[in-house]
Scaffold this active site. Structure first.
Site, PDB file in Angstrom:
ATOM      1  N   GLU A 109       5.143  -3.214  12.493  1.00  0.00           N
ATOM      2  CA  GLU A 109       3.349  -2.438  12.193  1.00  0.00           C
ATOM      3  C   GLU A 109       2.472  -3.163  11.364  1.00  0.00           C
ATOM      4  O   GLU A 109       2.629  -3.702   9.754  1.00  0.00           O
ATOM      5  CB  GLU A 109       3.638  -1.130  11.167  1.00  0.00           C
ATOM      6  CG  GLU A 109       5.389  -0.637  11.929  1.00  0.00           C
ATOM      7  CD  GLU A 109       4.548   0.441  13.367  1.00  0.00           C
ATOM      8  OE1 GLU A 109       3.184   0.116  13.602  1.00  0.00           O
ATOM      9  OE2 GLU A 109       5.631   0.608  14.080  1.00  0.00           O
ATOM     10  N   CYS A 156      -2.869   2.013   6.744  1.00  0.00           N
ATOM     11  CA  CYS A 156      -3.384   1.648   7.759  1.00  0.00           C
ATOM     12  C   CYS A 156      -3.731   2.564   8.482  1.00  0.00           C
ATOM     13  O   CYS A 156      -4.184   1.975  10.012  1.00  0.00           O
ATOM     14  CB  CYS A 156      -2.242   0.668   7.974  1.00  0.00           C
ATOM     15  SG  CYS A 156      -0.686   1.403   8.922  1.00  0.00           S
ATOM     16  N   ASN A 189       0.598  -1.344  -0.231  1.00  0.00           N
ATOM     17  CA  ASN A 189       0.010   0.225  -0.171  1.00  0.00           C
ATOM     18  C   ASN A 189       1.151   1.197  -0.349  1.00  0.00           C
ATOM     19  O   ASN A 189       0.185   2.162  -0.328  1.00  0.00           O
ATOM     20  CB  ASN A 189      -0.675   0.020   0.612  1.00  0.00           C
ATOM     21  CG  ASN A 189      -0.438   0.250   3.008  1.00  0.00           C
ATOM     22  OD1 ASN A 189       0.741  -0.502   2.917  1.00  0.00           O
ATOM     23  ND2 ASN A 189      -0.930   0.231   3.944  1.00  0.00           N
TER      24      ASN A 189
END
Ligand code: ADP
Length: 499
Positions: free
Chosen positions: A262, A296, A164
């Site tokens: 993460e 995110c 992403n």
């Protein structure tokens, strides 16, 4: 055959790209390749990339292990100069690489170029960090004892990244790893290998010594285990799904490697009754929908004071319906496709399930297939009203352009709802009341907290990471990166006894 990367593909020519191992661009040992296609138009074949296997992983780890012996002793100033040079090289290519990013990942051209510019900024930041002090001098009980600490590199590391942010996330892991003297085996997401090639190419062209940075492309099912289970890989920095993060916790705990995770988020934007509504609308819209909601740190819950909720929801619905969704390479497009068909179908399925559960749909609501959008992975930006916080839509990360409004009575309930999920990455509050802002900052369970700005966004000079299920208690970027990518040595030096 694999060629060294070129930056101006001849029109119509489909290139085959290799791994970068021990300073060379090489095909996978098996010769196998995989195709990479544009998510906005599946007829657009971007390139073929090395479908690596365990033997390629072995070659990459061996190169990283060998190169570590000299890289760890290379002056930080020399490392800093290399990162500066790579930053300049990438900056000179920012438009082309940004376009590659958009074609490969699907975010808009503005975002693609913006993200590439951010990777440049990150490389520069760590060139600066490499030159900062790396230890401390302490007083000692011994009158003549020189007592100090020094931070030393860990060794060969694995950098495993998602699709992403296909150039910024690799940059913010690789730059500090290298700046502080580690070597790297870089395994990018299978869906975004070209951005990985572009980043590695800038560092290689800057003159990074052979073996210091190695790139292996391909499917995790073939290369992840041999990489993460190898005892020579002393640390792993990972961004991706909670599921994969959970597997890495087990592997690294079993063999004692250092791990940084993460993971996901279910990020709330709280809008209080005294907020500047226009500003909150604009920020919530951007936080939820930019990059097609595939950040995110994207906003996926708008927790709105009940007195404002109906008006806010209606206005937000109007704005969401007005978004231009289409080919992200077109300048006027605001929202591109999802990363691939599977994601688009999954998100559309989640939307359908929420509707079937009785949640009120305000805007969007499924795949978009008109206006040529049948060739890509398009989903309509979607808004739900009166979402039950305990529902799947209120709890789970959907990773798409889907936002739910949850009405609440005041700040205390808003914070309780915001904290009622397993994640804790980022959070926003919109208010004019300083006391409420401070109370929110104090009680919200999130690693990155915004007042009067959207939940997304991370500047490289400050720590980034989440609380609870979003992270692993370590932080990335800023000075936090040095903590992860180094270890402390405490040194006592005494003069020999006088003869
Ligand atoms: P995402 O939903 O972002 O694709 P993943 O966790 O599936 O999240 O992927 C993130 C990165 O982790 C990708 O580079 C992917 O190839 C890699 N990956 C997937 N499975 C594993 C695994 N078992 N071990 C290590 N890395 C993996």
């Amino acid at each position: 055959m694999v060629s060294a990367p070129t930056r101006s593909d001849a029109a119509g020519a489909v290139q085959t790209w290799g791994n970068y191992i021990a300073g060379e661009w090489r095909p996978a040992k098996s010769g196998a390749t995989f195709e990479n296609r544009n998510p906005a138009n599946r007829n657009d074949l971007i390139g073929r990339f090395a479908a690596s296997g365990a033997d390629d992983v072995e070659a990459a780890i061996a190169a990283a292990a060998e190169a570590f012996e000299s890289w760890r002793l290379t002056s930080p100033i020399v490392r800093a100069n290399l990162l500066h040079k790579a930053a300049n090289i990438l900056e000179s290519r920012v438009s082309e690489v940004g376009r590659d990013l958009t074609r490969e990942e699907g975010k808009t051209l503005k975002e693609g170029i913006g993200e590439t510019g951010r990777a440049v900024q990150i490389l520069r930041y760590y060139a600066g960090e490499a030159q900062q002090p790396s230890g401390e001098h302490y007083p000692s009980m011994g009158q003549n004892t020189l007592l100090y600490t020094v931070r030393e590199p860990l060794g060969p590391t694995a950098i495993i990244t998602p699709w992403n942010f296909p150039i910024a996330i690799p940059a913010w892991k690789i730059a500090p790893a290298l700046a502080f003297g580690n070597t790297v085996v870089f395994k990018p997401a299978t869906l975004t290998p070209l951005c990985a090639v572009r980043l590695v190419e800038a560092l290689a062209d800057a003159g990074l010594p052979a073996g210091v940075l190695n790139l292996i492309t391909g499917s995790a099912s073939q290369i992840a285990d041999p990489l993460v289970e190898d005892a020579r890989i002393v640390a792993i920095s990972f961004t991706g799904s909670n599921e994969t993060g959970g597997k890495l916790r087990k592997v690294t705990a079993a063999r004692g490697a250092k791990l940084q995770l993460e993971l996901g988020g279910k990020n709330p934007a709280i809008v209080l009754a005294d907020a500047d509504v226009d500003h909150a609308l604009q920020q919530v819209l951007a936080g939820a929908m930019m990059s097609t909601g595939q950040k995110c740190t994207a906003t996926s819950r708008a927790i709105v004071d009940r007195r404002l909720a109906a008006e806010f929801t209606e206005k937000l619905g109007d704005r969401i319906r007005g978004l231009r969704v289409g080919d992200p390479l077109q300048a006027d497009t605001q929202i591109g496709p999802l990363i691939d068909e599977a994601s688009a179908d999954r998100v559309a399925g989640e939307v359908e399930a929420a509707r079937n559960a009785g949640t009120r749909l305000v805007a969007g609501g499924g795949r978009l297939t008109d206006q040529g959008r049948d060739k890509g992975a398009f989903v309509a930006p979607t808004l739900f009203a009166d979402v039950d916080s305990s529902s799947r839509l209120g709890q789970e990360e959907l990773f798409g352009p889907v936002l739910g409004v949850i009405p609440v009575d005041g700040l205390d309930e808003a914070i309780a709802v915001a904290n009622s999920v397993k994640f804790g990455l980022s959070a926003s509050l919109f208010t004019r009341d300083l006391g409420k802002a401070l109370a929110f900052v104090q009680s919200i369970q999130a690693g990155v907290v915004h007042v009067n700005s959207e939940t997304a966004g991370a500047e490289p000079q400050v720590p980034f990471g989440g609380m609870k299920g979003s992270s692993s208690y370590s932080r990335e970027q800023g000075k936090a990166a040095r903590e992860f990518f180094t270890q402390v040595k405490t040194v006592y030096i005494d003069p020999p006894p006088a003869a």
